[in-house]
Design a protein around this motif. Structure first.
Motif, mmCIF file in Angstrom:
data_model
loop_
_atom_site.group_PDB
_atom_site.id
_atom_site.type_symbol
_atom_site.label_atom_id
_atom_site.label_comp_id
_atom_site.label_asym_id
_atom_site.label_seq_id
_atom_site.Cartn_x
_atom_site.Cartn_y
_atom_site.Cartn_z
ATOM 1 N N SER A 90 -41.371 -1.381 -7.552
ATOM 2 C CA SER A 90 -40.891 -2.233 -6.464
ATOM 3 C C SER A 90 -41.689 -2.014 -5.184
ATOM 4 N N ASP A 134 -35.988 -0.392 -11.932
ATOM 5 C CA ASP A 134 -37.319 -0.251 -11.351
ATOM 6 C C ASP A 134 -38.255 0.394 -12.384
ATOM 7 N N GLN A 147 -38.015 -10.900 -7.763
ATOM 8 C CA GLN A 147 -39.148 -10.746 -6.855
ATOM 9 C C GLN A 147 -39.600 -12.127 -6.381
#
Lengths: 360, 360, 360, 360
Positions: free
Chosen positions: C260, D204, D310
């Protein structure tokens, strides 16, 4: 380590005559090329065994499977892998030659070189490997078609003593596929077929010549000094099983001539294009295509496998009799036509892409 | 990007006919080879211009300088660079052809391909480049001599219509260098020389054939399936200027035969070695040397540069007369002999080293 | 056989430190490129020995001679050969190490590998060979300049413990050549010079890091899957003498991060171009340039040749003292800058030409 | 055209993540090598997805099929083709990203370069391709085992901030496979697993470092000047998906040192072998192995695919949200271990065979 050909449009073939499969990986095919699977299959069908009474009776569908590199019908620029499973592999036909060096076959040289070989059907030295080339060559043909109007026409111009002497300009190439021997002259085709038939009845084999004409080639294909266009065509042709010779343009005959007869004078045609009056150069000057027709001849020896008994030796050096078993071609020429075309297409496709780096 | 040859014993040549120099870099020559500079020079002398009345009168000492890779007389395994300065480059002789496309020369194709070319003496397309090959080939010969007893003998077997038909086994190779045309048969040599003389007086040129015999080759040279020994020999020969054809073993003639005539039966000789009764295979089976003599023929067209006026066009497409100036060979065959040998040596040296990776 | 680099724009270097000459042949430079000899020379001058007090005092003019491939100031598409004669080769300085294996030098490995080596000045293993790369790299730079606006800027970012941590975006690259250590930060440059000076007085050597930034790269350079752009850059850099490591983009630091943090989000800029918000990818994604700046670091170990006595062994395995003689760099970093740039230019030029074959 | 690796022991991989199959052709494996199919499969099992809770949950048996090159359990010197069918290819998972450029993925660069791409699962840019490398690497390992006692041990030495600083000499490599993260230190392994678990729960990903140690290497592997052993190792490692850096021996740390600290002094051991006192050279001097342990580190960035939303753009340049779907690794390091070993084995096998041409 000699199983790849090409510098940009590069193929790597694999597979043995009686192994699981043969195949080819093409690395360097540009992205965006429409891949017509039917066309690839149709080219394989021209080469496949059992297609007529004058070819081997081994039955192989030679069905091609695309493993990679093509998405939604178009090439993606990634390696194109093509697979052909071996189906009718009667390996037991070959047990009797496991330790025998058949005359004029690769049994002895493979054994000496590698120590360990797959003897079934000749293994890697079998002409079965050329199916992979024909599949890759079909992709190359699609590329040449997509980027220009390059036509490759090969045909049988000689079987044994029977020679077609008609200049290629006077032949009707549309007739090539009209007969099982792939000779564009119907009368000569008939004679050739009869000759092959009689050779087959004699349990013998016979050689011949394939001629090839390439038209529509752009100027500039071929790379001095070692990778001359005709040098690569020569290598490509000589890498086909049973080939003994290669000549282009005036060839061996041209060796007899004087320069004043042989030189091809330039002129400008009505469209403003640079042309030559004659074409003894065979469309190639200084190793680079000049836009004229490229033409060349490829000599094939008679197939080594006979249906006759022959004397030879085994791996222990003892004299043995090799008896004629298995299924084989009395004459490879008809099936060699698509192979010659495929190799020519591969050479041209590679040079077509290499040419893009010539100028700033 | 076609100026290198070989996979392990790899050469890269450079240089133009009338530039500063020509040369070659050999990468992959094993360390520990004694390099006899006199031998390299003597090979260059066999190729150099002005060596007799039947060759071009350009005068080049073709003196070779070693730039790298050799220390205290032996190769070190690092690149061997060999340099030959151009001395007698009468570039002004070529001003008149700066914009002209000479018939059957590479002027047009180089211009079309590259846009910009060194026209002096043909630039890179000149056969002068082959001096670099002969220098590298001499090193390859030294390698082949050091590791075995491989003998390469090339000779002129045809000039125009004059053909030496004697089988090579009956020729005395020690006679090759005894005459200026490099034909081992003294009578035929004399006839060839007279023919070339008369062609020269006609301000014309003539083609011919070089034959080559390689003996002492170990079994196992050549790599299936594309890098067959004869395919690489073919490419190497076809990469020589003016070559139009290549055949080995039975060649084009073999295409007429039947398998029962053509097959080479194996037997074990008294020393226990595997041999063949006949050798129509030309010492190569399945693309791999079988230990028998390798023999092949290379066809050369007549030199394109004539001392006669010819019609052609210039870069603007306008008709022009090309007048015969400069100094040129009426027949390249005598000087082609060491070039053919050099290319053969390079092919063999490369395969000799590649063979080391065959087995565990 | 590892003396060539590149697939289309291919270079082959040759030469030993104290032999007759070093040089390079470039095969595959497109025709029509204007060759500025002064620029090539100026690049060589940036690398040449004796350029400042912190480099070796060997004096070499490193004057380059063009042997081929260029006509009337422009490339012709044929091989470009560049020659640099060795002048100040005090080979007698090396007699004492003929049989000695100097610590962390290539003496032992060359001897073991090749059996016979040119020990003078390290022979082929000397960094002198990189002059040939710089000459070739200058031609590559001219190509990149002619076809786009690709800028390559390398600089010294670390000497020993002294690290320039300023992000490259905040540096003024025009300052790189303003000081003898080639660091764009004047204050850091001064500190680095002092450090090198003190190391030299200690008769010792010291390592460091060169950073390199490439801007203006078009999208699409690099070839999956093995010839990724950064893989080739890595190989090219690691092939430079004394290099111990390579990292690009976030590098080893990025190994600590989370996805991220590390991912570079795409956006479309005002001109409609695809850009990334951050550039931890270092301008390369999937092995292909994405148009952002490419940046990487190259770690150099301290030079192995010290002006101190060291213990080692000779070829007979006996312990000997190696005394520090000859003329050497206390720190190679300043001279490594043009070498890093040259190798980067060679990688990019090759991919620039390879990219032309990507699409139909 | 970058899908092949190696000069003698050469591999060509093909296949896309969600295509029919992936695979590899090995050309140049010497004949006579016993091929243990179980070993190849076991290596694939070490790389395969779904092997533990810290890897992707995609289920692939990764069953390998031998298509050619092996007969009666031994290599024949002909190309070895290995095929792995794709089974669990949920391509529909990817429909939503057909037109989207995922951050730090190859979607954009592939589209820009090739125009047309297989977007399913990343297509060719997916790390799935490395299964083919592992299969080929297993054959290379068998070769290295057969000809010597070369041992390759890779392990995870860093995940995020967690660094194993223990010198490799003090590690017990037999513990590597004892835990799912492949770290030889059990305590550190546990910490790493916990870290990856927590990263996974955060939806993540995280990066890390693989270290690799090669022992038993003969002296003489590697080819100056471009194909230095560490340059090829570097290229091979950097060609693995997600790799950002490579260092060997003293690496980036060594850049801080002085020569007097860094030099590895030679001595003769009791067995008479040439050894070094220290090994900051990482077993490689002048680009050639010196017989000491080779060790290097490979930095991997965090996986680009997150289970988080994202921001990015689509092919039309419009802003889009990329949502985290599909099945992916939170950390590639555990599965990267066999890939690093495979690439190392391929590099060594190639040089092992190349070395055979070094000396007369």
């Amino acid at each position: 380590m000699g199983n790849s050909y090409g510098k940009i449009f590069k193929i790597s073939t694999f597979g043995e005559s009686h192994g699981a499969a043969i195949g080819v990986v093409i690395d360097g095919c540009p992205a965006g090329l429409e891949i017509d699977l039917n066309f690839i299959q149709s080219e394989l069908d021209r080469r496949k065994p059992g297609q007529s009474r004058i070819t081997t009776q081994r039955r192989e569908a030679d069905e091609v499977e695309i493993l990679s590199g093509i998405f939604e019908g178009k090439s993606t620029g990634t390696p194109i892998a093509l697979l052909i499973r071996n189906a009718d592999a009667r390996s037991k036909d070959y047990g009797h030659i496991a330790d025998v060096f058949r005359p004029s076959h690769a049994d002895y040289t493979y054994t000496a070189k590698y120590g360990h070989r797959d003897y079934r059907g000749g293994g890697r030295s079998s002409a079965r490997e050329t199916a992979a080339r024909v599949a890759a060559g079909a992709v190359a043909k699609l590329l040449l078609k997509a980027v220009g109007n390059i036509q490759i026409n090969a045909y049988v111009s000689q079987v044994g003593d029977l020679q077609l002497t008609t200049p290629y300009q006077q032949l009707d190439f549309s007739q090539i596929e009209s007969n099982i021997v792939r000779c564009p002259d119907p009368q000569m085709a008939e004679a050739m077929i009869q000759l092959i038939d009689s050779v087959r009845l004699d349990r013998d084999t016979i050689g011949g010549v394939v001629s090839c004409v390439i038209s529509g080639t752009p100027v500039g294909l071929g790379e001095p000094v070692f990778d001359r266009l005709h040098a690569e065509l020569g290598k490509a042709m000589l890498s086909i099983n049973a080939v003994k010779g290669f000549e282009y343009g005036s060839g061996f005959e041209g060796a007899k001539w004087r320069g004043s007869q042989h030189n091809d004078g330039f002129y400008t045609d009505k469209a403003g294009a640079v042309r030559t009056q004659t074409n003894f150069s065979g469309g190639i000057q200084g190793g680079i295509s000049n836009g004229e027709d490229i033409y060349f001849k490829v000599a094939f020896k008679p197939v080594a496998t006979l249906m006759q008994d022959q004397t030879s030796i085994n791996a222990d050096g003892q004299a043995v009799t090799v008896s004629g078993k298995g299924r084989h071609d009395p004459c490879v020429l008809p099936r060699a036509v698509p192979i010659v075309e495929a190799m020519a297409a591969l050479v041209l496709a590679d040079f077509y892409l290499r040419r893009r780096a010539d100028k700033l």
